[in-house]
Design an enzyme around this catalytic site. Structure first.
Site, mmCIF file in Angstrom:
data_model
loop_
_atom_site.group_PDB
_atom_site.id
_atom_site.type_symbol
_atom_site.label_atom_id
_atom_site.label_comp_id
_atom_site.label_asym_id
_atom_site.label_seq_id
_atom_site.Cartn_x
_atom_site.Cartn_y
_atom_site.Cartn_z
ATOM 1 N N GLU A 124 -10.211 -16.821 15.793
ATOM 2 C CA GLU A 124 -9.376 -15.635 15.579
ATOM 3 C C GLU A 124 -9.760 -14.487 16.514
ATOM 4 O O GLU A 124 -9.437 -13.325 16.250
ATOM 5 C CB GLU A 124 -9.476 -15.192 14.119
ATOM 6 C CG GLU A 124 -8.980 -16.228 13.132
ATOM 7 C CD GLU A 124 -9.141 -15.788 11.695
ATOM 8 O OE1 GLU A 124 -8.390 -14.908 11.262
ATOM 9 O OE2 GLU A 124 -10.032 -16.316 11.004
ATOM 10 N N SER B 87 -6.238 -16.825 9.069
ATOM 11 C CA SER B 87 -5.042 -16.666 9.899
ATOM 12 C C SER B 87 -4.206 -17.938 9.996
ATOM 13 O O SER B 87 -3.514 -18.175 10.980
ATOM 14 C CB SER B 87 -5.408 -16.180 11.313
ATOM 15 O OG SER B 87 -5.951 -14.887 11.251
ATOM 16 N N TYR C 135 1.298 -12.783 13.567
ATOM 17 C CA TYR C 135 0.839 -11.861 14.599
ATOM 18 C C TYR C 135 1.792 -11.618 15.764
ATOM 19 O O TYR C 135 1.659 -10.615 16.463
ATOM 20 C CB TYR C 135 -0.511 -12.353 15.150
ATOM 21 C CG TYR C 135 -1.555 -12.461 14.082
ATOM 22 C CD1 TYR C 135 -2.034 -11.334 13.421
ATOM 23 C CD2 TYR C 135 -2.056 -13.701 13.692
ATOM 24 C CE1 TYR C 135 -2.990 -11.434 12.423
ATOM 25 C CE2 TYR C 135 -3.015 -13.808 12.699
ATOM 26 C CZ TYR C 135 -3.470 -12.671 12.065
ATOM 27 O OH TYR C 135 -4.403 -12.770 11.080
ATOM 28 N N ARG D 288 -8.203 -7.906 1.208
ATOM 29 C CA ARG D 288 -6.812 -8.253 0.879
ATOM 30 C C ARG D 288 -6.815 -9.545 0.087
ATOM 31 O O ARG D 288 -7.510 -10.499 0.460
ATOM 32 C CB ARG D 288 -5.993 -8.418 2.152
ATOM 33 C CG ARG D 288 -4.543 -8.002 2.028
ATOM 34 C CD ARG D 288 -3.738 -8.340 3.258
ATOM 35 N NE ARG D 288 -3.603 -9.780 3.398
ATOM 36 C CZ ARG D 288 -3.940 -10.472 4.484
ATOM 37 N NH1 ARG D 288 -4.460 -9.855 5.520
ATOM 38 N NH2 ARG D 288 -3.787 -11.776 4.522
ATOM 39 N N ASP E 246 -4.351 -12.506 -1.343
ATOM 40 C CA ASP E 246 -3.014 -13.103 -1.255
ATOM 41 C C ASP E 246 -2.700 -13.857 -2.535
ATOM 42 O O ASP E 246 -3.596 -14.435 -3.161
ATOM 43 C CB ASP E 246 -2.946 -14.066 -0.066
ATOM 44 C CG ASP E 246 -3.261 -13.392 1.265
ATOM 45 O OD1 ASP E 246 -3.052 -12.166 1.372
ATOM 46 O OD2 ASP E 246 -3.734 -14.086 2.177
ATOM 47 N N GLU F 236 -6.171 -16.595 -1.941
ATOM 48 C CA GLU F 236 -7.433 -16.419 -1.215
ATOM 49 C C GLU F 236 -7.689 -14.938 -1.002
ATOM 50 O O GLU F 236 -6.810 -14.097 -1.226
ATOM 51 C CB GLU F 236 -7.393 -17.134 0.133
ATOM 52 C CG GLU F 236 -6.317 -16.652 1.073
ATOM 53 C CD GLU F 236 -6.228 -17.485 2.347
ATOM 54 O OE1 GLU F 236 -6.632 -16.967 3.395
ATOM 55 O OE2 GLU F 236 -5.756 -18.636 2.278
ATOM 56 N N ASN G 37 -9.270 -12.028 1.802
ATOM 57 C CA ASN G 37 -9.622 -11.740 3.200
ATOM 58 C C ASN G 37 -10.518 -10.506 3.205
ATOM 59 O O ASN G 37 -10.046 -9.404 2.908
ATOM 60 C CB ASN G 37 -8.364 -11.475 4.033
ATOM 61 C CG ASN G 37 -7.431 -12.669 4.037
ATOM 62 O OD1 ASN G 37 -7.564 -13.557 4.843
ATOM 63 N ND2 ASN G 37 -6.481 -12.695 3.119
ATOM 64 N N GLY H 19 -6.654 -8.210 8.793
ATOM 65 C CA GLY H 19 -6.101 -7.808 10.074
ATOM 66 C C GLY H 19 -5.615 -6.369 10.053
ATOM 67 O O GLY H 19 -5.162 -5.862 9.027
#
Length: 305
Positions: free
Chosen positions: A17, A145, A211, A250, A252, A265, A267, A271
């Site tokens: 990433e 990602s 992205y 974050r 999800d 999951e 993060n 990002g």
């Protein structure tokens, strides 16, 4: 802005990433500098972390993604160096990077998660397909990602999907498909920001959709009833606490066709690109990108009177 001292924005790194991290880092660096903060780019792929001490940095904004940056290793090094940093600590970072261990903790806490199975070269692929149903998703346990993620739509496809995912990680998960929509929630300190609904134009929310594509739709407000969103926020707080989270992250989640939510999951270094979800949620609360970045950096001041 003297309270922050000299700030290193850790970006780039050596994971798959790297490109995304450099994009995120460029945005964070520009935001900090626009507020008069003495911030500088620092790429650990180009020089050792010990240089943070040699160059007189007072704190670090971690915007590395994936292994080495998001899995507790950099966090541990910064602890040894005695340099405050943004984001989760060593334990929470390591757990959050590992989708299997995260799921096991959430499962133990009674939080809703999608049905899943561990897959290896000796697995009964047909039996797993039958148990989880089709379509299903196959993913490496410690990548982010959507790197290495494959959607299996036809019977007999799990083996090939496993062989793709295992290139990135020896630990591979197969996960049941949820058809009621993909969402994310952002956590900033003790606050859960509004949920964002993601509607990709592609087969699923893959690397390109995240992205680089401009046809992915993001909805905030997300369209869920207020009562439901409050219930999800409570579960997200519990999930974040469960891994030992702090600072920001974050989480999800997915919805099924019956309107039930399932945590997917976490993060721990989300990002921060122009397409990223955390800044979108912040904007919905009237918080600019620059304000958000400074708020995240503020978390490094805790206990430093």
């Amino acid at each position: 802005m003297k309270q922050y001292g000299k700030v290193a924005v850790l970006m780039g790194g050596t994971s798959s990433e790297r490109e995304v991290s450099l994009m995120s880092g460029a945005g964070v660096l520009a935001a900090l500098q626009s507020r008069g903060i003495d911030a500088h780019k620092f790429d650990p792929a180009e020089k050792p972390l010990l240089a943070l001490k040699d160059e007189g940095f007072d704190r670090v904004f971690i915007i590395l993604h994936g292994p080495f940056g998001e899995d507790g290793t950099v966090q541990g090094a910064l602890e040894v160096l005695g340099i405050p940093y943004t984001g989760c600590g060593v334990m929470a970072s390591a757990i959050g990077m590992d989708k299997l261990r995260t799921k096991l903790i959430w499962q133990a806490l009674g939080l809703p998660i999608p049905a899943f199975e561990l897959v290896n070269a000796n697995s009964d692929f047909a039996a797993i397909e039958k148990k989880l149903g089709l379509p299903l998703f196959v993913k490496p346990a410690t990548e982010g990602s959507s790197v290495g993620v494959v959607k299996v739509k036809e019977a007999g496809g799990l083996k090939a999907a496993f062989e793709e995912a295992v290139k990135y990680d020896p630990l591979v998960l197969a996960e049941t498909f949820m058809g009621g929509g993909e969402y994310t929630t952002s956590v900033l300190g003790d606050e859960v920001l509004p949920a964002v609904k993601i509607e990709p134009a592609t087969e699923f929310y893959d690397y390109e959709a995240k992205y680089f594509r401009d046809d992915t739709k993001y909805l905030c407000p997300c369209g869920l009833p207020a009562e439901k969103e409050a219930q999800i926020a409570a579960d997200v707080k519990k999930a974040f606490w469960g891994i030992g989270g702090k600072s920001w992250a974050r989480v999800d989640f997915l919805m099924d066709d019956a309107g039930n939510h399932f945590l997917l999951e976490v993060n721990t270094a989300p990002g921060m690109t122009s397409h990223s979800l955390f800044p979108m949620a912040a904007r919905a609360m009237g918080m600019s990108y620059e304000d958000l970045v400074v708020r995240i950096l503020d978390t490094t001041l805790a206990g430093q009177e």
